[in-house]
Design an enzyme around this catalytic site. Structure first.
Site, PDB file in Angstrom:
ATOM      1  N   CYS A  78       0.810  -1.221   0.000  1.00  0.00           N
ATOM      2  CA  CYS A  78       0.000   0.000   0.000  1.00  0.00           C
ATOM      3  C   CYS A  78       0.844   1.272   0.000  1.00  0.00           C
ATOM      4  O   CYS A  78       0.424   2.293  -0.558  1.00  0.00           O
ATOM      5  CB  CYS A  78      -0.978   0.003   1.171  1.00  0.00           C
ATOM      6  SG  CYS A  78      -0.222  -0.130   2.795  1.00  0.00           S
ATOM      7  N   HIS A 153      -2.246   1.527   6.979  1.00  0.00           N
ATOM      8  CA  HIS A 153      -2.653   1.667   5.587  1.00  0.00           C
ATOM      9  C   HIS A 153      -2.355   3.080   5.087  1.00  0.00           C
ATOM     10  O   HIS A 153      -2.327   4.036   5.864  1.00  0.00           O
ATOM     11  CB  HIS A 153      -4.146   1.355   5.457  1.00  0.00           C
ATOM     12  CG  HIS A 153      -4.639   1.315   4.053  1.00  0.00           C
ATOM     13  ND1 HIS A 153      -4.055   0.524   3.081  1.00  0.00           N
ATOM     14  CD2 HIS A 153      -5.665   1.980   3.429  1.00  0.00           C
ATOM     15  CE1 HIS A 153      -4.698   0.691   1.944  1.00  0.00           C
ATOM     16  NE2 HIS A 153      -5.666   1.565   2.126  1.00  0.00           N
TER      17      HIS A 153
END
Length: 321
Positions: A78, A153
């Site tokens: 990510c 994230h």
């Protein structure tokens, strides 16, 4: 080949971008959105937060033509995907041959296929994995982040085609936040980031915001070259006026301008020196980050044992102080 975890560090991201072949950009960590005005040009923002499953489904844009969006199809990617989400949506950037060809190749792919293309890119994957810390002692089973560990994230914020988008590889598509222009998008993104933080603020305070900006070394060097040339012109004009004994208002104004530009040159020299030191520190830290120190430690312990010093050290450490 798997993707490994890398650290959310501006020095890591800056060198990663350079190794992919992109020129003229770097990543800066932000402590306040007020810093953005000092870092112009800003191409996009990267927001890091502790991930938790969302119960509310967010509405993705059905009219995001021209927006590069890729689904995240593998773990640990990510950070790099958030960076690519900005790079591949800013046509003014020099992406280099490899990434330019990649963008053209996946232009007609759907988001899932784009995510698969990223995961299968040797250049992107190898560059990403080169920044992971060596892990010579690997556990038998990976810890399940959702059960026992902490998952973090990254999402990106970038203006495209007069609209501000949040690009999150875990969503089904781009999330349109508002209309914006190239001059006001930094003002408009602030409330959306604040809202995102408030969503988790009750039980989480660890966030990180980074900006993808123009390379400060290039910017300061260019400004310094221009200011130095301007200083030399003014110095020559002042010298010519002094030789002609022209102590008029125009000569006084030129002298005042010279003093002003000399201050600017000095300030730019200092800023450039600070930036050069920061980039050197980034390179040094990346070398340390990638190096495997375990062989050194093993050999050090063997040497100490051969000299009869190891047990003495162990006994000394076991004694109360």
């Amino acid at each position: 080949m798997e993707w490994t975890t890398i650290e959310s560090d501006p020095g890591v991201f800056t060198e990663l971008i350079e190794q992919i072949g992109v020129k003229g950009v770097q990543v800066e960590e932000l402590w306040s959105l007020d810093q953005l005005r000092e870092l112009s040009p800003v191409f996009g923002l990267i927001f890091l937060f502790k991930w938790k499953k969302e119960t509310e489904k967010r509405q993705v844009s059905s009219d995001a033509h021209g927006v590069f969006f890729a689904k995240q199809v593998i773990r640990n990617a990510c950070a790099t995907q958030a960076i690519l989400s900005i790079l591949l949506n800013r046509p003014e950037l020099d992406l280099g041959t490899e990434l330019t060809n990649f963008r053209e190749f996946v232009a007609d792919f759907d988001p899932t296929m784009r995510g698969l293309a990223i995961s299968n890119s040797d250049l992107i994957r190898t560059t990403h994995n080169s920044f992971s810390r060596p892990e010579p002692l690997v556990p038998d089973e990976d810890e399940d982040d959702e059960k026992g560990g902490e998952a973090y994230h990254f999402v990106s914020y970038v203006p495209v085609g007069g609209r501000l988008y949040e690009l999150d590889g875990l969503q089904e598509g781009p999330i349109e936040l508002c209309e914006c222009s190239t001059s006001d998008w930094l003002d408009r993104v602030g409330p959306h980031i604040a809202t995102r933080i408030e969503r988790y603020a009750a039980n989480e305070i660890r966030f990180n915001l980074m900006a993808l900006v123009g390379n400060r070394l290039d910017i300061y060097s260019s400004r310094l070259t221009a200011a130095t040339a301007r200083r030399d012109e003014l110095a020559a004009a002042v010298a010519e006026a002094a030789a002609a004994v022209a102590a008029d208002d125009a000569a006084a104004l030129t002298h005042a301008q010279l003093i002003e530009v000399e201050v600017e040159v000095s300030s730019l020299q200092e800023a450039l020196a600070i930036e050069q030191a920061k980039h050197r520190a980034w390179r040094d830290e990346n070398v340390r980050r990638k190096h495997n120190y375990l062989p050194f430690l093993f050999n050090l312990l063997k040497l100490m044992a051969s000299r009869g010093e190891l047990m003495q050290l162990v006994e000394r450490q076991g004694k109360p102080t």
